[in-house]
Design a protein around this motif. Structure first.
Motif, PDB file in Angstrom:
ATOM      1  N   HIS A   1       0.453  -1.427  -0.026  1.00 40.00           N
ATOM      2  CA  HIS A   1       0.356   0.077   0.290  1.00 40.00           C
ATOM      3  C   HIS A   1       0.861   1.010   0.126  1.00 40.00           C
ATOM      4  CE1 HIS A   1      -3.276  -2.936   0.465  1.00 40.00           C
ATOM      5  NE2 HIS A   1      -2.602  -2.590   1.514  1.00 40.00           N
ATOM      6  N   GLY A   2       1.634   1.098   0.620  1.00 41.90           N
ATOM      7  CA  GLY A   2       2.489   2.745   1.186  1.00 41.90           C
ATOM      8  C   GLY A   2       4.065   2.422   1.467  1.00 41.90           C
ATOM      9  N   VAL A   3       5.057   3.776   0.518  1.00 37.57           N
ATOM     10  CA  VAL A   3       6.601   3.685   1.336  1.00 37.57           C
ATOM     11  C   VAL A   3       6.084   5.170   1.801  1.00 37.57           C
ATOM     12  CG1 VAL A   3       8.801   4.221   1.241  1.00 37.57           C
ATOM     13  CG2 VAL A   3       7.403   1.743  -0.232  1.00 37.57           C
ATOM     14  N   VAL A   4       6.617   4.981   3.242  1.00 40.60           N
ATOM     15  CA  VAL A   4       6.659   6.316   3.450  1.00 40.60           C
ATOM     16  C   VAL A   4       8.122   7.012   4.227  1.00 40.60           C
ATOM     17  CG1 VAL A   4       5.731   8.466   5.703  1.00 40.60           C
ATOM     18  CG2 VAL A   4       4.397   6.470   4.625  1.00 40.60           C
ATOM     19  N   ALA A   5       9.119   7.927   3.676  1.00 42.06           N
ATOM     20  CA  ALA A   5       9.699   8.838   3.938  1.00 42.06           C
ATOM     21  C   ALA A   5       9.581  10.198   5.017  1.00 42.06           C
ATOM     22  CB  ALA A   5       9.940   9.295   2.323  1.00 42.06           C
ATOM     23  N   ALA A   6      10.581   9.481   6.185  1.00 45.53           N
ATOM     24  CA  ALA A   6      10.264  10.037   7.100  1.00 45.53           C
ATOM     25  C   ALA A   6      11.252   9.901   7.635  1.00 45.53           C
ATOM     26  CB  ALA A   6       9.416   9.475   8.485  1.00 45.53           C
ATOM     27  N   VAL A   7      12.314  10.038   7.173  1.00 48.08           N
ATOM     28  CA  VAL A   7      14.044  10.625   7.211  1.00 48.08           C
ATOM     29  C   VAL A   7      14.318  11.962   7.829  1.00 48.08           C
ATOM     30  CG1 VAL A   7      14.457   8.919   5.828  1.00 48.08           C
ATOM     31  CG2 VAL A   7      14.567  10.922   4.517  1.00 48.08           C
ATOM     32  N   GLY A   8      13.778  12.953   7.990  1.00 48.93           N
ATOM     33  CA  GLY A   8      13.925  14.131   8.929  1.00 48.93           C
ATOM     34  C   GLY A   8      15.157  14.821   7.653  1.00 48.93           C
ATOM     35  N   SER A   9      16.142  15.526   8.308  1.00 43.62           N
ATOM     36  CA  SER A   9      16.652  16.156   8.065  1.00 43.62           C
ATOM     37  C   SER A   9      18.386  16.372   8.433  1.00 43.62           C
ATOM     38  CB  SER A   9      16.348  17.810   8.016  1.00 43.62           C
ATOM     39  OG  SER A   9      16.633  18.331   9.407  1.00 43.62           O
ATOM     40  N   THR A  10      19.428  16.498   7.960  1.00 41.48           N
ATOM     41  CA  THR A  10      20.667  17.241   8.971  1.00 41.48           C
ATOM     42  C   THR A  10      21.229  18.312   8.877  1.00 41.48           C
ATOM     43  OG1 THR A  10      21.662  16.323   6.453  1.00 41.48           O
ATOM     44  CG2 THR A  10      21.366  14.512   7.907  1.00 41.48           C
ATOM     45  N   PRO A  11      22.269  19.099   9.419  1.00 37.13           N
ATOM     46  CA  PRO A  11      22.825  20.288   9.257  1.00 37.13           C
ATOM     47  C   PRO A  11      23.284  20.604   7.940  1.00 37.13           C
ATOM     48  CG  PRO A  11      23.926  18.662  11.124  1.00 37.13           C
ATOM     49  CD  PRO A  11      22.419  18.178   9.712  1.00 37.13           C
ATOM     50  N   SER A  12      22.813  21.941   7.662  1.00 38.53           N
ATOM     51  CA  SER A  12      23.332  22.255   6.739  1.00 38.53           C
ATOM     52  C   SER A  12      24.418  23.064   6.738  1.00 38.53           C
ATOM     53  CB  SER A  12      21.927  23.184   5.570  1.00 38.53           C
ATOM     54  OG  SER A  12      22.840  23.574   4.443  1.00 38.53           O
ATOM     55  N   GLU A  13      25.541  22.900   5.760  1.00 34.80           N
ATOM     56  CA  GLU A  13      26.445  24.066   6.870  1.00 34.80           C
ATOM     57  C   GLU A  13      27.264  24.507   4.870  1.00 34.80           C
ATOM     58  OE1 GLU A  13      29.788  21.651   8.002  1.00 34.80           O
ATOM     59  OE2 GLU A  13      28.310  21.491  10.407  1.00 34.80           O
ATOM     60  N   PRO A  14      27.369  26.459   5.552  1.00 30.56           N
ATOM     61  CA  PRO A  14      27.950  26.875   4.289  1.00 30.56           C
ATOM     62  C   PRO A  14      29.376  26.658   4.265  1.00 30.56           C
ATOM     63  CG  PRO A  14      28.388  28.203   6.511  1.00 30.56           C
ATOM     64  CD  PRO A  14      27.562  26.530   6.542  1.00 30.56           C
TER      65      PRO A  14
END
Length: 485
Positions: free
Chosen positions: A149-162
């Motif tokens: 019925h479905g795959v759900v991506a709930a993997v969040g986020s990571t720091p983004s560095e300049p």
């Protein structure tokens, strides 16, 4: 059948739903889908079950902030101030913080998952074409799941560095190190003055560090300008250095734990013992296998109102939480998760076949229209909906009403109370589309504003929601009077 073919078949299973990511968002998706009637729901997690919020973000950061906020509040009230003249017990603050993370042990969360009737699979998950997810365990073994019925991506986020010269080779803190530190550095440089940077600058200054906060533009630039100004003023009053309108160009460090030198674009060099880089976050999709379903690796997942990911055929791939790039907040991730889990179960039953209409249970409408947020600095900053400028940019005929937060309730709350409030009014519809409150203990005002924005309550009716006296909520009366009611 050969032995290798038999092993491959044994390691491939068909299940109802696969949820990638066992943080608070993923847990809620899986729970709602299972409660909706889907029996075989697999939750995949490669780190701690409970995710960023439980171990490195919301809970430990607020645990660091709360003791010093309580002490500061007591010191603002004559009669209580004398009792609050002692020194802060930093070790006790850090110990209490650690208690909220269960010492970074997820056993209790695992028990909850299993008790909820869900299957937990430990490992790193990657898409492998439509409806297929390959999970690689820490020992290198793999399991392939095929979702009916479905795959759900709930993997969040990571720091983004300049892209700062030297940053890649310099040991430094992200939000994880800041919230899990076992000691307070003598001098802390904080690069980035958004929510994480402002909160951690507040926490560590009050825990005893010399703090320098560097903002590329302004403090809390995503909020109403006055909010950031008041937070910057408060940090300076506490002895922190706040640098605005400057960007870092280079960083260097003497060894792994020597002093850090941060060079700014105006030539200044700032020196500290630790550097916290808090310049934003990005969706954690670089290694999710998006390319196997026609999407670009590393992108935020564009979703419809039900959480279905755009650009993928077959109505099987969903996303919720930070991975969508919308409202990266725990409560909004849980809100989206409830809708996604429910709609997955409903569609499995042959219901909710179309994209849901706004404000129905299967829609994630608030992600774009009514996001509430609290920044636990001192003063606190709370907001919901749009700023005045965002509303204007959206083509809304706007009137902004703002005033200093000075009512009987605030005067009782603290001597010398400093605060500010603002309402953003859609003049055509005569309803609120945004609200901001700044001040000590204003977080509890936010839900009333959220109800007003979500409910599109006409101002004339809102006038009859009488605030209790003497509370800080009396500011609602003053704001509506300033509007002209």
């Amino acid at each position: 059948m050969s032995e290798s073919t038999q092993q491959a078949a044994a390691d491939e299973r068909e299940v109802d739903v696969v949820v990638i990511g066992g943080g608070s968002t993923g847990e809620n998706v899986a729970d709602r889908a299972h409660r909706g009637g889907l029996e075989q729901v697999v939750l995949v997690e490669d780190e701690l079950v409970g995710g960023e919020c439980s171990y490195w973000a919301c809970m430990p950061s607020k645990a660091l902030l709360r003791p010093t906020a309580a002490l500061a509040a007591a010191r603002r009230v004559p009669g209580a101030a004398a009792a609050a003249d002692g020194e802060l017990d930093v070790a006790a603050v850090l110990t209490r913080r650690t208690s909220f993370t269960s010492d970074w042990d997820d056993s209790s969360q695992v028990q909850w998952v299993e008790g909820a009737g869900l299957e937990l699979l430990r490992g790193r998950a990657r898409l492998d074409g439509p409806r297929r997810v390959v999970v690689t365990a820490s020992d290198g073994t793999t399991t392939t799941l095929v979702a009916r019925h479905g795959v759900v991506a709930a993997v969040g986020s990571t720091p983004s560095e300049p892209p700062i010269d030297g940053l890649d080779g310099v040991p430094h803190w992200t939000s994880r190190e800041a919230t899990s530190a076992t000691s307070v550095p003598p001098r802390l440089l904080v690069l980035g003055a958004g929510v994480v940077g402002s909160e951690m600058a507040t926490a560590y200054r009050r825990l005893g560090a010399e703090v320098t906060l560097v903002a590329g533009s302004a403090v809390l630039s995503a909020f109403e300008p006055r909010a950031g100004e008041l937070v910057a003023d408060a940090l300076r009053a506490e002895g922190a250095e706040v640098v605005t309108g400057s960007r870092a160009t280079a960083v260097e460090r003497d060894g792994d734990d020597g002093e850090v030198r941060l060079t700014l674009d105006d030539g200044r060099v700032l020196v500290g013992d630790e550097l916290l880089v808090a310049t934003g976050r990005k969706p954690r999709t670089g290694d999710l296998g998006l390319e196997t379903v026609g999407l670009e690796a590393g992108q935020a997942l564009d979703i419809d109102a039900s959480g279905l990911v755009a650009g993928v055929d077959g109505r099987w791939f969903y996303a919720a939480g930070d991975v969508t790039g919308l409202a990266p907040l725990t409560h909004m991730g849980k809100y989206a998760a409830r809708a996604v889990g429910d709609v997955l179960a409903a569609r499995a039953r042959g219901e909710a076949t179309d994209e849901p209409a706004p404000w129905t249970p299967y829609a994630t409408t608030a992600l774009r229209q009514a996001v509430p947020q609290v920044v636990f600095t001192d003063p606190e900053v709370t907001s919901v909906g749009m700023t005045a400028q965002q509303a204007r940019d959206a083509g809304i005929d706007v009137r902004a009403v703002e005033l200093d937060l000075s009512v009987a309730g605030s005067a009782l709350q603290a001597d010398g109370y400093t605060g500010w409030a603002s309402l953003v009014v859609d003049e055509d519809r005569h309803v609120l589309v945004g609200a901001t409150f700044v001040g000590q203990d204003v977080a509890e005002l936010l839900h009333s504003a959220t109800v007003a924005v979500v409910g599109e309550v006409p101002l004339e009716r809102l006038w009859h929601a009488v605030p209790s006296y003497p509370t800080i909520s009396e500011v609602w009366l003053r704001l509506l009077e300033s509007y002209g009611l």
